[in-house]
Write a protein that holds these residues in place. Structure first.
Motif, PDB file in Angstrom:
ATOM      1  N   ARG A  10       0.693 -17.912 -63.711  1.00  0.00           N
ATOM      2  CA  ARG A  10       1.488 -18.678 -64.690  1.00  0.00           C
ATOM      3  C   ARG A  10       0.897 -18.490 -66.074  1.00  0.00           C
ATOM      4  O   ARG A  10      -0.316 -18.508 -66.258  1.00  0.00           O
ATOM      5  N   LYS A  11       1.763 -18.373 -67.038  1.00  0.00           N
ATOM      6  CA  LYS A  11       1.265 -18.126 -68.397  1.00  0.00           C
ATOM      7  C   LYS A  11       0.388 -19.275 -68.895  1.00  0.00           C
ATOM      8  O   LYS A  11      -0.573 -19.045 -69.632  1.00  0.00           O
ATOM      9  N   ALA A  12       0.703 -20.477 -68.467  1.00  0.00           N
ATOM     10  CA  ALA A  12      -0.103 -21.618 -68.913  1.00  0.00           C
ATOM     11  C   ALA A  12      -1.525 -21.570 -68.345  1.00  0.00           C
ATOM     12  O   ALA A  12      -2.421 -22.243 -68.846  1.00  0.00           O
ATOM     13  N   ALA A  13      -1.736 -20.758 -67.286  1.00  0.00           N
ATOM     14  CA  ALA A  13      -3.071 -20.690 -66.668  1.00  0.00           C
ATOM     15  C   ALA A  13      -3.900 -19.551 -67.242  1.00  0.00           C
ATOM     16  O   ALA A  13      -5.075 -19.397 -66.898  1.00  0.00           O
ATOM     17  N   LEU A  14      -3.298 -18.732 -68.110  1.00  0.00           N
ATOM     18  CA  LEU A  14      -3.991 -17.514 -68.556  1.00  0.00           C
ATOM     19  C   LEU A  14      -5.293 -17.811 -69.293  1.00  0.00           C
ATOM     20  O   LEU A  14      -6.290 -17.119 -69.107  1.00  0.00           O
ATOM     21  N   TYR A  15      -5.258 -18.837 -70.117  1.00  0.00           N
ATOM     22  CA  TYR A  15      -6.451 -19.104 -70.934  1.00  0.00           C
ATOM     23  C   TYR A  15      -7.637 -19.486 -70.046  1.00  0.00           C
ATOM     24  O   TYR A  15      -8.738 -18.940 -70.178  1.00  0.00           O
ATOM     25  N   ASP A  16      -7.370 -20.397 -69.127  1.00  0.00           N
ATOM     26  CA  ASP A  16      -8.420 -20.827 -68.199  1.00  0.00           C
ATOM     27  C   ASP A  16      -8.919 -19.626 -67.364  1.00  0.00           C
ATOM     28  O   ASP A  16     -10.123 -19.436 -67.155  1.00  0.00           O
ATOM     29  N   LEU A  17      -7.990 -18.817 -66.938  1.00  0.00           N
ATOM     30  CA  LEU A  17      -8.354 -17.633 -66.148  1.00  0.00           C
ATOM     31  C   LEU A  17      -9.248 -16.698 -66.962  1.00  0.00           C
ATOM     32  O   LEU A  17     -10.265 -16.190 -66.472  1.00  0.00           O
ATOM     33  N   MET A  41     -16.058 -10.459 -56.231  1.00  0.00           N
ATOM     34  CA  MET A  41     -14.939 -10.454 -55.269  1.00  0.00           C
ATOM     35  C   MET A  41     -14.612 -11.871 -54.816  1.00  0.00           C
ATOM     36  O   MET A  41     -13.447 -12.252 -54.699  1.00  0.00           O
ATOM     37  N   GLU A  42     -15.650 -12.657 -54.544  1.00  0.00           N
ATOM     38  CA  GLU A  42     -15.413 -14.030 -54.089  1.00  0.00           C
ATOM     39  C   GLU A  42     -14.731 -14.856 -55.174  1.00  0.00           C
ATOM     40  O   GLU A  42     -13.816 -15.633 -54.906  1.00  0.00           O
ATOM     41  N   LEU A  43     -15.171 -14.655 -56.424  1.00  0.00           N
ATOM     42  CA  LEU A  43     -14.522 -15.368 -57.530  1.00  0.00           C
ATOM     43  C   LEU A  43     -13.048 -14.966 -57.619  1.00  0.00           C
ATOM     44  O   LEU A  43     -12.167 -15.818 -57.767  1.00  0.00           O
ATOM     45  N   LEU A  44     -12.775 -13.666 -57.520  1.00  0.00           N
ATOM     46  CA  LEU A  44     -11.384 -13.207 -57.618  1.00  0.00           C
ATOM     47  C   LEU A  44     -10.537 -13.756 -56.477  1.00  0.00           C
ATOM     48  O   LEU A  44      -9.369 -14.099 -56.661  1.00  0.00           O
ATOM     49  N   ALA A  45     -11.145 -13.857 -55.282  1.00  0.00           N
ATOM     50  CA  ALA A  45     -10.410 -14.435 -54.150  1.00  0.00           C
ATOM     51  C   ALA A  45     -10.072 -15.899 -54.441  1.00  0.00           C
ATOM     52  O   ALA A  45      -8.954 -16.364 -54.194  1.00  0.00           O
ATOM     53  N   GLU A  46     -11.035 -16.601 -55.005  1.00  0.00           N
ATOM     54  CA  GLU A  46     -10.797 -18.018 -55.309  1.00  0.00           C
ATOM     55  C   GLU A  46      -9.732 -18.159 -56.414  1.00  0.00           C
ATOM     56  O   GLU A  46      -8.832 -18.981 -56.324  1.00  0.00           O
ATOM     57  N   LEU A  47      -9.838 -17.335 -57.445  1.00  0.00           N
ATOM     58  CA  LEU A  47      -8.857 -17.385 -58.526  1.00  0.00           C
ATOM     59  C   LEU A  47      -7.472 -16.999 -58.014  1.00  0.00           C
ATOM     60  O   LEU A  47      -6.460 -17.578 -58.415  1.00  0.00           O
ATOM     61  N   ALA A  48      -7.437 -16.025 -57.098  1.00  0.00           N
ATOM     62  CA  ALA A  48      -6.144 -15.623 -56.527  1.00  0.00           C
ATOM     63  C   ALA A  48      -5.538 -16.797 -55.758  1.00  0.00           C
ATOM     64  O   ALA A  48      -4.338 -17.072 -55.865  1.00  0.00           O
ATOM     65  N   ASP A  49      -6.370 -17.515 -54.996  1.00  0.00           N
ATOM     66  CA  ASP A  49      -5.861 -18.670 -54.248  1.00  0.00           C
ATOM     67  C   ASP A  49      -5.308 -19.731 -55.190  1.00  0.00           C
ATOM     68  O   ASP A  49      -4.261 -20.311 -54.963  1.00  0.00           O
ATOM     69  N   ARG A  50      -6.047 -19.956 -56.265  1.00  0.00           N
ATOM     70  CA  ARG A  50      -5.649 -21.034 -57.167  1.00  0.00           C
ATOM     71  C   ARG A  50      -4.489 -20.634 -58.069  1.00  0.00           C
ATOM     72  O   ARG A  50      -3.623 -21.426 -58.383  1.00  0.00           O
ATOM     73  N   LEU A 107     -11.235 -17.411 -69.398  1.00  0.00           N
ATOM     74  CA  LEU A 107     -12.586 -17.970 -69.530  1.00  0.00           C
ATOM     75  C   LEU A 107     -13.408 -17.705 -68.271  1.00  0.00           C
ATOM     76  O   LEU A 107     -14.564 -17.294 -68.334  1.00  0.00           O
ATOM     77  N   GLN A 108     -12.778 -17.934 -67.118  1.00  0.00           N
ATOM     78  CA  GLN A 108     -13.526 -17.766 -65.861  1.00  0.00           C
ATOM     79  C   GLN A 108     -13.855 -16.296 -65.604  1.00  0.00           C
ATOM     80  O   GLN A 108     -14.943 -15.980 -65.127  1.00  0.00           O
ATOM     81  N   LEU A 109     -12.916 -15.427 -65.879  1.00  0.00           N
ATOM     82  CA  LEU A 109     -13.185 -13.998 -65.700  1.00  0.00           C
ATOM     83  C   LEU A 109     -14.292 -13.553 -66.652  1.00  0.00           C
ATOM     84  O   LEU A 109     -15.193 -12.800 -66.279  1.00  0.00           O
ATOM     85  N   GLY A 110     -14.221 -14.057 -67.877  1.00  0.00           N
ATOM     86  CA  GLY A 110     -15.201 -13.673 -68.886  1.00  0.00           C
ATOM     87  C   GLY A 110     -16.617 -14.039 -68.462  1.00  0.00           C
ATOM     88  O   GLY A 110     -17.559 -13.257 -68.640  1.00  0.00           O
ATOM     89  N   ALA A 111     -16.753 -15.216 -67.845  1.00  0.00           N
ATOM     90  CA  ALA A 111     -18.086 -15.671 -67.428  1.00  0.00           C
ATOM     91  C   ALA A 111     -18.657 -14.769 -66.339  1.00  0.00           C
ATOM     92  O   ALA A 111     -19.869 -14.726 -66.127  1.00  0.00           O
ATOM     93  N   PHE A 122      -9.029 -13.997 -77.027  1.00  0.00           N
ATOM     94  CA  PHE A 122      -8.085 -14.211 -75.927  1.00  0.00           C
ATOM     95  C   PHE A 122      -6.803 -13.407 -76.196  1.00  0.00           C
ATOM     96  O   PHE A 122      -6.266 -12.743 -75.298  1.00  0.00           O
ATOM     97  N   ALA A 123      -6.348 -13.438 -77.444  1.00  0.00           N
ATOM     98  CA  ALA A 123      -5.121 -12.708 -77.801  1.00  0.00           C
ATOM     99  C   ALA A 123      -5.295 -11.210 -77.539  1.00  0.00           C
ATOM    100  O   ALA A 123      -4.382 -10.531 -77.059  1.00  0.00           O
ATOM    101  N   ARG A 124      -6.491 -10.714 -77.834  1.00  0.00           N
ATOM    102  CA  ARG A 124      -6.743  -9.289 -77.615  1.00  0.00           C
ATOM    103  C   ARG A 124      -6.700  -8.960 -76.109  1.00  0.00           C
ATOM    104  O   ARG A 124      -6.130  -7.955 -75.681  1.00  0.00           O
ATOM    105  N   TRP A 125      -7.272  -9.836 -75.314  1.00  0.00           N
ATOM    106  CA  TRP A 125      -7.255  -9.619 -73.856  1.00  0.00           C
ATOM    107  C   TRP A 125      -5.813  -9.657 -73.333  1.00  0.00           C
ATOM    108  O   TRP A 125      -5.408  -8.809 -72.533  1.00  0.00           O
ATOM    109  N   VAL A 126      -5.035 -10.622 -73.836  1.00  0.00           N
ATOM    110  CA  VAL A 126      -3.640 -10.717 -73.384  1.00  0.00           C
ATOM    111  C   VAL A 126      -2.874  -9.449 -73.776  1.00  0.00           C
ATOM    112  O   VAL A 126      -2.098  -8.899 -72.989  1.00  0.00           O
ATOM    113  N   LYS A 127      -3.153  -8.959 -74.979  1.00  0.00           N
ATOM    114  CA  LYS A 127      -2.446  -7.774 -75.465  1.00  0.00           C
ATOM    115  C   LYS A 127      -2.652  -6.580 -74.517  1.00  0.00           C
ATOM    116  O   LYS A 127      -1.722  -5.843 -74.217  1.00  0.00           O
TER     117      LYS A 127
END
Ligand code: SF4
Lengths: 553, 95
Positions: free
Chosen positions: A389-396, A360-369, A398-402, A322-327
């Motif tokens: 929000r920085k607090a949402a990055l980890y959850d995001l 695309m649909e996942l990204l639209a949903e993540l963008a909404d949320r 995980l979802q992007l990774g899947a 996760f740290a590498r992705w954030v970097k």
């Protein structure tokens, strides 16, 4: 300046255009229009004929999409294409498997989310592009998109400029570093503040790649904000008057600026500008108009997220991937506790810029949320969730990774720009996608050690993959019936933009990976602390790169 | 001596843009193996026949290309035509 109410105007205009086009397609399929008669009509609506099918190109003005628009694009991919779309270096989307008979329904569907393919072809103003982080970046002077919209409205169907000598690309940038590749556009506007703190634009003209790559030059360092439309009108007028219409290869404004010289071009523009008189008042851009447009691009009301930092730091410490992705993929945002997330469409081995309907649909949903319903497209063929929000990055993450969307490679060697090349494009002289795939797979192993590196690949001299300005650029050619690849080094498309130098004779497809490896080895051997590839190239020149290849041969 | 090089006519189907090949007698097929192959000197006549017919013509831009035979397979000479015949050489997001 009078601005039309673009919502109403555009909706009605789009509906009429679709109805008109539907009738044209009907007549074409009934044999009442020949291909010669129909071609320009379909091109006006963004429909091209490629190797395997029709291709539909839809513009995404200043690379900004709402979640509803992205869902609209996903729907087209799923229902009328093969389940995916391809994002281009012009911040457009292309669908590669379109049936002519479906196109009226596709355009009607896209019109419901205010998207269209109009004017993405022909000698007209193209899709205006800008910094994909516009409105979010910590380092920007102001959001450039309201100005993009003002310029778009000025240029849309501008009667005087509807028959330019050739197509015309405008770009806006408001960051100190250039994230919009300003110098490879016909006309670039850099938002600046002068010593008095007033806003205005540096105006650059005459950039473009293709057969004759030239970087744009500054016509004026600073044009006050309210005069910018008048000034660019003068720039266009000089081009419209003197630009060559007799020779396609000499018709772009870059050739005019090159042949006149920037001094003479500037004199002509200034003379035109000075002679404008009352017209200049009509083109005046008062603060009130800017403010009204800025209201349409108002920043979301960010919640207080100042506590997010601690939560993020915990996750960073616990999870190195996760740290590498954030970097690499997370960029500084102007609002406290928020971040810009770049979603990589460059998973090594996959096709650069392709995005499936479900992604695309996942990204639209993540963008909404998580990102106030906003998505951006970058000219590097990635996507952006601009306000997370920085607090949402980890959850995001995980979802992007899947969904295969969390490759931690933004700005690194496997984040390659690549045009469709001969796998799709009827103009191509060689394939580009398999070359990008082989390079990305090979370089992913050591890309952290290499650090920032931009590889850019085009499948022909038209340079849609911006190869001239790649740190390493690759141009696919055809030599005696076989694909061959000309390699350049030292280009860049940022504020210190430069065109790369050719390192030697073109190489065969199977030699590209090893050749690029050798060039990178030279760079790693010679670079000094803090240098990136173009810095080292500027210091050491072309010779060591050439030598390394001569020795290898 | 290389394999003998034949001529055939290809175009894109009007209604969906799909790659098609001329069989003869106004018939077109998406399968290159079914295309009518002629000797070089008969190419111009084949093209003229493929271009004929009342509108709407089923193919856009009928074009003469070169191909060789490999057993049952018909293999276009240029990479571009091989990619047109076989599809993109890569897997794409849609599979
Ligand atoms: S660079 Fe050439 S091959 Fe690539 S998309 Fe552009 S026109 Fe096609």
């Amino acid at each position: 300046m009078a601005l039309y109410r673009y919502d109403e105007f555009d909706r009605k205009f789009l509906e009429e255009r679709v109805a008109q086009y539907r009738d044209q397609v009907r007549r074409r399929l009934a044999g009442q229009l020949s291909e010669d008669e129909f071609r320009s009509l379909r091109l006006m609506n963004g429909l091209y004929l490629q190797l395997h099918a029709y291709m539909l190109r839809i513009s995404i003005p200043y690379g900004t999409l709402s979640s509803a628009q992205l869902r609209g694009l996903a729907h087209v991919a799923r229902r009328w294409d093969k389940g995916y779309g391809h994002f281009t270096t012009r911040q457009n989307i292309q669908y590669h498997w379109i049936r002519l008979e479906d196109t009226p329904d596709i355009l009607a569907h896209l019109a419901t989310v205010q998207l269209h393919g109009i004017q993405t072809s022909g000698n007209s103003f193209r899709n205006i592009t800008t910094d994909p982080f516009a409105g979010a970046a910590a380092d920007e002077i102001e959001d450039p998109r309201p100005y993009g919209e003002i310029v778009r409205q000025w240029s849309a169907l501008h009667p005087e400029f509807s028959f330019l000598p050739r197509k015309f690309k405008i770009v806006l940038n408001a960051a100190p570093d250039d994230r919009a590749a300003v110098k490879i556009h016909d006309l670039g506007l850099n938002l600046r503040r002068n010593e008095k703190g007033e806003l205005g634009f540096e105006v650059l003209v005459g950039g473009g790649l293709g057969r004759t790559p030239i970087l744009a030059q500054t016509v004026r360092d600073f044009v006050p904000r309210r005069d910018v439309l008048a000034y660019i009108t003068a720039c266009l007028r000089v081009y419209n008057q003197y630009g060559r219409r007799d020779n396609l290869f000499k018709s772009r404004v870059k050739i005019l600026v090159q042949s006149l010289g920037i001094e003479k071009y500037r004199q002509e523009v200034e003379a035109e500008y000075a002679a404008m008189g009352v017209e200049r008042e009509e083109l005046d851009l008062p603060d009130a108009v800017v403010a009204a447009m800025q209201a349409q691009f108002a920043a979301p009301s960010y919640p207080d997220a100042s506590g997010d930092e601690a939560e993020l730091n915990q996750a960073l410490a616990a999870e190195p991937d996760f740290a590498r992705w954030v970097k690499y993929n997370v960029k500084p945002h102007k609002a406290a506790g928020h971040a810009i997330v770049v979603v990589s469409l460059k998973q090594p081995g996959k096709v650069t810029g392709d995005c499936s309907a479900s992604q695309m649909e996942l990204l639209a949903e993540l963008a909404d949320r998580l990102s106030f319903g906003e998505i951006r497209i970058t000219h590097d063929q990635n996507m952006v969730l601009p306000h997370v929000r920085k607090a949402a990055l980890y959850d995001l993450w995980l979802q992007l990774g899947a969904a295969g969307l969390a490759t931690p490679n933004i700005g690194l060697a496997s984040d390659i720009i690549c045009c469709p090349g001969m796998d799709y494009c009827s103009l191509a002289t060689a394939r580009s996608i398999p070359i990008a795939q082989a390079l990305a797979t090979n370089l992913a192993q050591r890309e952290q050690e290499i650090g920032p590196l931009q590889i850019k690949i085009s499948g022909c001299i038209n340079a849609c993959g911006h190869h001239h300005v790649g740190h390493i650029g690759i141009l696919g050619l055809e030599k005696n019936g076989a694909e061959s690849y000309q390699i350049t080094v030292g280009g860049s498309d940022n504020a210190q933009a430069a065109l790369g130098g050719i390192v030697g004779p073109a190489v065969a497809a199977h030699e590209v990976t090893a050749t690029v490896d050798r060039l990178i080895d030279v760079y790693l051997r010679l670079r000094r602390d803090g240098e990136q590839f173009p810095d080292t190239y500027r210091r050491v020149g072309l010779a060591p790169f050439k030598e390394a290849l001569v020795v290898a041969r | 001596m290389g394999d003998p090089v034949f001529r055939l006519v290809t175009g894109n189907r009007l209604r969906d843009g799909k790659v098609i090949y001329f069989v003869g007698a106004g018939v077109w097929t998406p399968l290159i193996a079914e295309a009518r192959l002629v000797e070089e000197w008969d190419g111009a006549a084949l093209l003229a026949e493929a271009q004929a017919g009342p509108p709407p013509h089923p193919a856009i831009a009928p074009t003469l290309i070169e191909a060789t035979r490999d057993g049952e397979r018909v293999v276009p000479v240029t990479l571009r035509d091989r990619i047109r015949a076989g599809g993109p050489t890569i897997a794409y997001a849609g599979g």
